[in-house]
Design a protein around this motif. Structure first.
Motif: not given
Length: 92
Positions: A1-30
């Motif tokens: 079971m593999a996963a990737r950890i990355y920082q959530i990018p800013k949405n291209a449709m937003q000018s604000g930076r809300a919720r961009t300081d958190s990190w995401m753990l997402e599992f890869e497809q097996s």
């Protein structure tokens, strides 16, 4: 079971930076996905690929992965580059 950890990018449709300081753990497809013959949607029996966990920082996400024996790769956040441009540059 593999996963990737990355920082959530800013949405291209937003000018604000809300919720961009958190990190995401997402599992890869097996396993591969397959198309549904009736609707044309893609399906899979892999339920782990639907799981996304949010953490306040990178160290907390790495600690969670180590605690539960998840092989996780950390993807670095790309540097932010600003293109400073004046309105007068449109007329050069």
């Amino acid at each position: 079971m593999a996963a990737r950890i990355y920082q959530i990018p800013k949405n291209a449709m937003q000018s604000g930076r809300a919720r961009t300081d958190s990190w995401m753990l997402e599992f890869e497809q097996s396993e591969a996905r397959w198309p549904d013959p009736l609707m044309g949607w893609t399906g899979s029996s892999d339920t782990q690929s639907q799981v996304r966990l949010t953490f306040p920082d990178k160290d907390a996400a790495k600690a969670y992965a180590e605690k539960y024996g998840i092989a996780a790769r950390v993807y670095a956040t790309p540097p932010k580059t600003l293109k400073i441009q004046a309105y007068a540059d449109n007329f050069r």
